[in-house]
Scaffold this active site. Structure first.
Site, PDB file in Angstrom:
ATOM      1  N   SER A 137      -4.434  17.534  99.132  1.00 28.65           N
ATOM      2  CA  SER A 137      -5.864  17.425  99.443  1.00 28.65           C
ATOM      3  C   SER A 137      -6.677  17.896  98.250  1.00 28.65           C
ATOM      4  CB  SER A 137      -6.206  18.320 100.634  1.00 28.65           C
ATOM      5  OG  SER A 137      -6.143  19.677 100.241  1.00 28.65           O
ATOM      6  N   ASP A 138      -7.905  17.408  98.131  1.00 26.89           N
ATOM      7  CA  ASP A 138      -8.815  18.109  97.238  1.00 26.89           C
ATOM      8  C   ASP A 138      -9.031  19.482  97.876  1.00 26.89           C
ATOM      9  OD1 ASP A 138     -10.544  18.945  95.303  1.00 26.89           O
ATOM     10  OD2 ASP A 138     -11.841  17.192  95.384  1.00 26.89           O
ATOM     11  N   TRP A 139      -9.484  20.430  97.052  1.00 25.69           N
ATOM     12  CA  TRP A 139      -9.555  21.810  97.519  1.00 25.69           C
ATOM     13  C   TRP A 139     -10.601  21.952  98.634  1.00 25.69           C
ATOM     14  CZ3 TRP A 139      -5.730  20.985  94.791  1.00 25.69           C
ATOM     15  CH2 TRP A 139      -4.879  21.963  94.318  1.00 25.69           C
TER      16      TRP A 139
END
Ligand code: BGC
Length: 727
Positions: free
Chosen positions: A224-226
């Site tokens: 995932s993106d953060w």
């Protein structure tokens, strides 16, 4: 050999699929946890406070040109070498996965993160992205291609919904990712924060599984993106393997509970946990070797030099001979802007200062003034002036978009005042997103556009100014005359968390060209100190694609590099299409007087368009104009080839129009016979055919032609239509 995670207890598998901390994974089975961290134009390792916004300090690392600069080199080999150096630094710093490259398309000049992306064109973005991934991974460090997908706006980035039609998604926004995934097999893909057509990218099974894994054959891990995961269970079900950052185990419990409640298939957890284990195994152990600082700095300088675009050179204002007296003006000459703000912001190991580098090369006097009256009088008395202009860190960054593309007024006023007293004035530009240049173009004799150049930019600028190197950069994005001309002008950044991609496939030069809009500098533009001549263009088409060859001769009086750009156009197309699209490019380095023949192959897949009716790529047959030039608006030679199209079309039904039925090679003539039978002796005039061609077959009944309809329906159910796929 892979250990299938199915052998592990469910809570362990669930836990493996989220991070242990801000930058690290968890681990089991004696495997080492790994560190993933930003790039991508250098390594950002934070040892104290961690954040994803570039706020906390990080270890020194070589700062190469960010993507906006590097893309202007159009040079796959260079990008490959830069990524290799980044991989070596990553391994020395204990990093297994570098979070890049960003291959999102620069849809609108205002996107605050355009400096992290390569281009408005998917071929250029995808090819450079693939070169970067290969360069990195060949040296044992994994890449994370981001942000998948349609992440083209920073405004409201964690909620906004990118509403993109299927053709634009496939041909523009997914295309750059598809190229990287299929050509370079990245270890990981990072999903975006935003929604894609109503569903969060992190929970989008169509995106993460159907397209990415099943269509493109991706066998790595999706991270995932953060902070992009709102619902862990939905994300795992969609195919998101690793949720980052880690540290909060409550969502692991949600996963376990969902499996127990029958809401999540345990096999999906097994698959994701297995992919995490595979990533841990793939990662080479950290190497405490010393970083080759000097060699990497030289590479950063080389990359910066190749990234500079000479936009204008009136009256051969450049290169400087070195004997002139020079007035250097503007704050960026002493405090250069060389990278962007946010998660990619790294701690540059070194920094070349333009003023110092100019002084080191000049034999004449070099005066410096930041601005004001001093600057004007220095310019008046010198033989030439070099004015540094650009955007500051506050003007653009990850996390927010720009509202305009103008340079600060005071900079334009300063430039005008300098130009009024000094005709040989060179403007040097630093910026991440493009800036409006009509004012600069009106008064400066020469313009060097560095975008952002990394730590070696200062010496690269000096080398180009004095002609130590030939400027060979080319624009990777159009510079419009006005922001209002941008194809996405009216629908960026959207409202109420919705961004409607109204311009569809007409992004960047595709949109400017289709509307025949005057631009200040076109996509692909860039001048050189020497001159190149193109001849003997030849193109042939077969079932593999189109082969193009052209001879390039350096007819100027010094050595240089040129970027050959091949655009294809289908002038007789029945589709809504851009007038031309970049389909191949290559870089050549030629000594003065030398010639070479460049051969490029355009795979058939790259000339197909997406047909949403049959959810498939289709090549449209017909005349294809092959155009070779030095920018999208400077085509120097052209030739035609005949392309054999695919016969793919949606199956004919009673809802097909008479026009569609008449153009089918099998049904068409038989339908025409039916018409003849309905009106014996009367021939069907062309206009009548046109008038009724948009009528669906079934509606003919209303006009008393029930028998003809029944006869055609019978032919269709007998399977009489021509095959939908060509051999
Ligand atoms: C950015 C990513 C970055 C991540 C980790 C996010 O805010 O969108 O590009 O890799 O943070 O720093």
């Amino acid at each position: 050999m892979d250990t299938h995670a199915a052998d592990l207890p469910l809570p362990v598998k669930a836990a493996l699929c989220s991070g242990a901390s801000f930058w690290q994974t968890k681990t089991v089975l004696g495997l080492q946890a790994i560190t993933l961290t930003d790039g991508p134009h250098g390594v950002r390792v934070q040892h104290a406070a961690s954040d994803h916004l570039g706020v906390g300090a990080s270890s020194p690392a070589t700062c190469f040109p960010p993507a906006a600069g590097l893309a202007q080199s159009w040079d796959r080999d260079l990008v490959h070498r830069v990524a290799g150096a980044i991989a070596d630094e990553a391994r020395s710093l204990g990093v297994s996965v570098v979070l890049g490259p960003g291959v999102n398309i620069k849809r609108d000049p205002r996107c605050g993160r355009n400096f992290e992306y390569f281009s408005e064109d998917p071929l250029l973005s995808g090819s450079l992205g693939a070169a970067w991934v290969t360069g990195l991974q060949e040296r044992g460090v994994g890449a994370s291609v981001k942000h998948f997908a349609a992440n083209n706006t920073e405004t409201d980035r964690m909620r906004s919904d990118s509403q993109v039609d299927a053709r634009a998604l496939r041909e523009i926004y997914l295309k750059s990712f598809e190229r990287v995934v299929t050509e370079a097999q990245p270890w990981t893909v990072m999903c975006a924060y935003n929604k894609v057509n109503g569903v969060y990218a992190s929970q989008n099974r169509w995106l993460l599984t159907d397209v990415l894994r099943e269509e493109w054959g991706f066998d790595g891990l999706v991270v995932s993106d953060w902070g992009a995961v709102a619902d862990r269970v939905a994300a795992l079900a969609a195919g998101l393997d690793l949720a980052m950052p880690g540290g909060d185990s409550s969502s692991d419990d949600d996963v376990v509970a969902a499996v127990h409640a029958g809401r999540l298939d345990e096999d999906l957890v097994d698959d994701s946990a297995t992919r995490v284990l595979r990533l841990l195994r793939r990662a080479a152990p950290a190497q405490p070797a010393a970083i080759e600082r000097q060699a990497h700095h030289l590479l950063a300088r080389e990359a910066a030099t190749r990234s500079i675009v000479m936009l204008k050179n009136h009256d051969a204002a450049l290169p400087l001979s070195g004997d002139e007296s020079i007035a250097v003006i503007g704050h960026f000459a002493v405090e250069p802007r060389y990278q962007g703000g946010g998660s990619s912001h790294i701690n540059a190991a070194e920094l070349d200062i333009p003023l110092e580098e100019i002084r080191a090369r000049a034999r004449g006097q070099v005066a410096y003034a930041e601005g004001g009256d001093a600057a004007i009088s220095a310019a008046r008395t010198a033989d030439a002036a070099v004015v540094f202009l650009g955007l500051s860190d506050q003007d653009e960054s990850e996390g927010y978009d720009r509202t305009h593309i103008d340079l600060p007024d005071e900079q334009i006023r300063l430039l005008e005042a300098v130009c009024a007293v000094q005709p040989r004035t060179v403007a040097v530009l630093s910026h991440g997103g493009i800036v409006r240049l009509s004012g600069v173009n009106r008064c400066a004799a020469a313009i060097l556009d560095g975008a952002l150049l990394g730590q070696g930019g200062g010496s690269a600028i000096a080398d180009i100014l004095f002609g130590v190197a030939d400027p060979s950069g080319r624009l990777a994005e159009t510079v419009p005359a006005r922001l209002q001309d941008a194809p996405s002008y009216l629908t960026f950044p959207g409202e109420h968390s919705q961004v409607r991609y109204g311009e569809s496939i007409f992004v960047g030069y595709r949109g400017y060209d289709a509307r025949d809009i005057e631009v200040t500098f076109p996509f692909g533009h860039g001048l050189s100190y020497t001159e190149f001549h193109y001849s003997d263009l030849a193109a042939t088409a077969d079932h593999h694609g189109i082969a193009v060859s052209v001879t390039v001769t350096n007819v100027g009086n010094r050595d240089g590099r040129d970027v050959i750009q091949v655009y294809l156009s289908f002038p007789e197309s029945t589709l809504s299409r851009p007038p031309q699209e970049l389909r191949a490019f290559d870089v050549v380095e030629l000594e003065r007087g030398a010639a070479t023949t460049v051969t490029m192959h355009i795979p058939r897949a790259d000339i197909a368009h997406w047909d949403d009716r049959i959810e498939s790529w289709v090549v449209e047959g017909g005349r294809c104009s092959v155009r070779v030039g030095r920018s999208s608006r400077n085509i120097l030679c052209r030739t035609d080839v005949q392309v054999v199209g695919d016969a793919a079309h949606p199956p004919l039904t009673a809802d097909s129009t008479l026009g569609e039925l008449l153009s089918d090679p099998v049904i068409g003539p038989r339908l025409a016979e039916q018409f003849q039978a309905m009106a014996p002796g009367d021939s069907l005039g062309t206009d009548v055919v046109k008038m009724i061609s948009s009528m669906p077959l079934s509606r003919l009944k209303t006009f008393g032609a029930g028998d003809a309809v029944a006869a055609v329906e019978q032919m269709l159910s007998d399977g009489a239509e021509s095959p939908a796929e060509s051999p």
